[in-house]
Design an enzyme around this catalytic site. Sequence first.
Site, mmCIF file in Angstrom:
data_model
loop_
_atom_site.group_PDB
_atom_site.id
_atom_site.type_symbol
_atom_site.label_atom_id
_atom_site.label_comp_id
_atom_site.label_asym_id
_atom_site.label_seq_id
_atom_site.Cartn_x
_atom_site.Cartn_y
_atom_site.Cartn_z
ATOM 1 N N ASP A 213 4.700 3.896 2.143
ATOM 2 C CA ASP A 213 5.317 3.860 0.818
ATOM 3 C C ASP A 213 5.570 5.284 0.327
ATOM 4 O OD1 ASP A 213 5.976 2.214 -1.615
ATOM 5 O OD2 ASP A 213 4.359 3.408 -2.480
ATOM 6 N N GLU A 273 -2.581 7.622 19.570
ATOM 7 C CA GLU A 273 -3.764 7.127 20.271
ATOM 8 C C GLU A 273 -3.720 5.609 20.442
ATOM 9 O OE1 GLU A 273 -7.353 8.361 18.349
ATOM 10 O OE2 GLU A 273 -6.637 10.418 18.028
#
Length: 551
Positions: A213, A273
């Site tokens: 956002d 990751e």
Amino acid sequence: MNVAPSVQPTRDDANTDWWRGAVIYQIYPRSFQDSNGDGIGDLLGIAQRLPHVASLGVDAVWISPFFTSPMHDFGYDVSDYCDVDPMFGSLADFDILISTAHRLGLRVFIDLVLSHTSIEHPWFKLSRTSRDNAKADWYVWADPKPDGTPPNNWLSIFGGSAWQWDGTRMQYYMHNFLTEQPDLNFHSMEVQEALLNIARFWLGRGVDGFRLDTINFYVHDKELRDNPPLPPEERNPITAPAVNPYTWQNHLYDKTQPENLEFLKKLRVLMNEYNAAAVGEVGEDQRGLEVLGEYTGGDDKIHMSYAFELLSDKMPTAPYIAEVFEKVEAVAARGWACWAFSNHDVPRHLTRWKLTEAGARLFNTLMMCLRGSCCLYQGEELALPEAEIAYEDLQDPYGKKFWPAFKGRDGCRTPMVWEPSNQNGGFSAGMPWLPVSHEHLNRAVSTQEQDPAAILHHYRRAIAFRHAHTALMMGDQSRMEAVGDVLTFTRSDGEETIFCAFNLSGDPGLLEMPEGTWRQIGIELGSAGPAPDGRLHLGPWQPALLLKAAD
């Protein structure tokens, strides 16, 4: 519920570029499906309806905030980032949602609101107690001017000053949005690490990515310099309505600061990751596409972002879209856009652009042919218009403040309509938090499932068409040309070249065939083919999609 047969999406967990060209379906939790009869949609309701989403053939869902919140801005004011608000369910319900989505081949993006918290967040409660507590600098605090007025001229998107006085600290705190949404201080490395830990929590819980956002609002100017005025002829009211003087400033200092990129790089390392991705929301009236290019260029920042060029009130004519993409090529050629026509913050595009259903079909086909990724908003596949909401039913604080010149965002947030047999459209057994539009009921999912000509099936066909052509998913895009009301361009990836033409009007269009040998494709989408005179005759709101023959 009747779900039409469809090839459901599959997940390739080894593909680190899975997000490129992906089609993402946005779910607004309060309004998707209520599972317990309290009139508010919830996580188990979403899980119940995911087969419908998967049947569209989309790659992922984006779920708007469901975190613990006092709901001043319906979840975009977070008081606990690592828990589910009881109105939406529990963490166990979220785990069910994740497992259901993954079983259906859907990835899950969740909405992370990192620029600000709720005033009820424990961090802010402690921060406001004194100027020397452990979290005293976790928010943007500033002394007043000598006359007691706010530190500078920054304005809130929701109206008025971006500063709110606090009598305990005897300072102002900054809020780009509601006064109940204080801005975090990203100049504090402790704040950044805390937010990265929140992202790590949800990645560990199985989410595949984030919708970020207000991604360019994270960092503010440390010197708190005034924003300069913007001449009236340069005002471009996209991120805020024209009745809000927020659009009268050139927002050089309250957002989009260069230090923002360093935080985004840290977040990208973490996401790598987990082979996760993010789509950012760029709220910027003057430099939206430039910021998109800065934030998504290369492979060390955010994967993709959307700006507001195609979320604005401006009707996207062929010349306008060509102009937008010319700007993309100039300032964001190395970046990756995520295109959307509707979402939870703007009126639905069927109403906003005064489209017929034929126009809605064409724009959906166009979106599936554009370079970038795509976001669809719940109910868009049903061609839902903006709902009319009476003032007494209004929930959105934004609409209440600027009514009637701006009616807020409730009209695009009304409940999803699943079946027409009752006034709640199958959304809830109780009284919905917003009234179900009667105009929506005859467009319900179950009704359209039984109608082979319904736009719902067109959305499925258009998404399948995109996935069937690697040139459309990840290929290059030529310079766009506007021939009258007809927009043309080609997509290519070395394996295939596709010529795309779209008649963005209710009048017939005429094109010369491109050079070379071409074969008509996309017949299921209403694509025109070469006429006996060797030209392309396009009917109103009709595309022409042609595949180049191999040499």
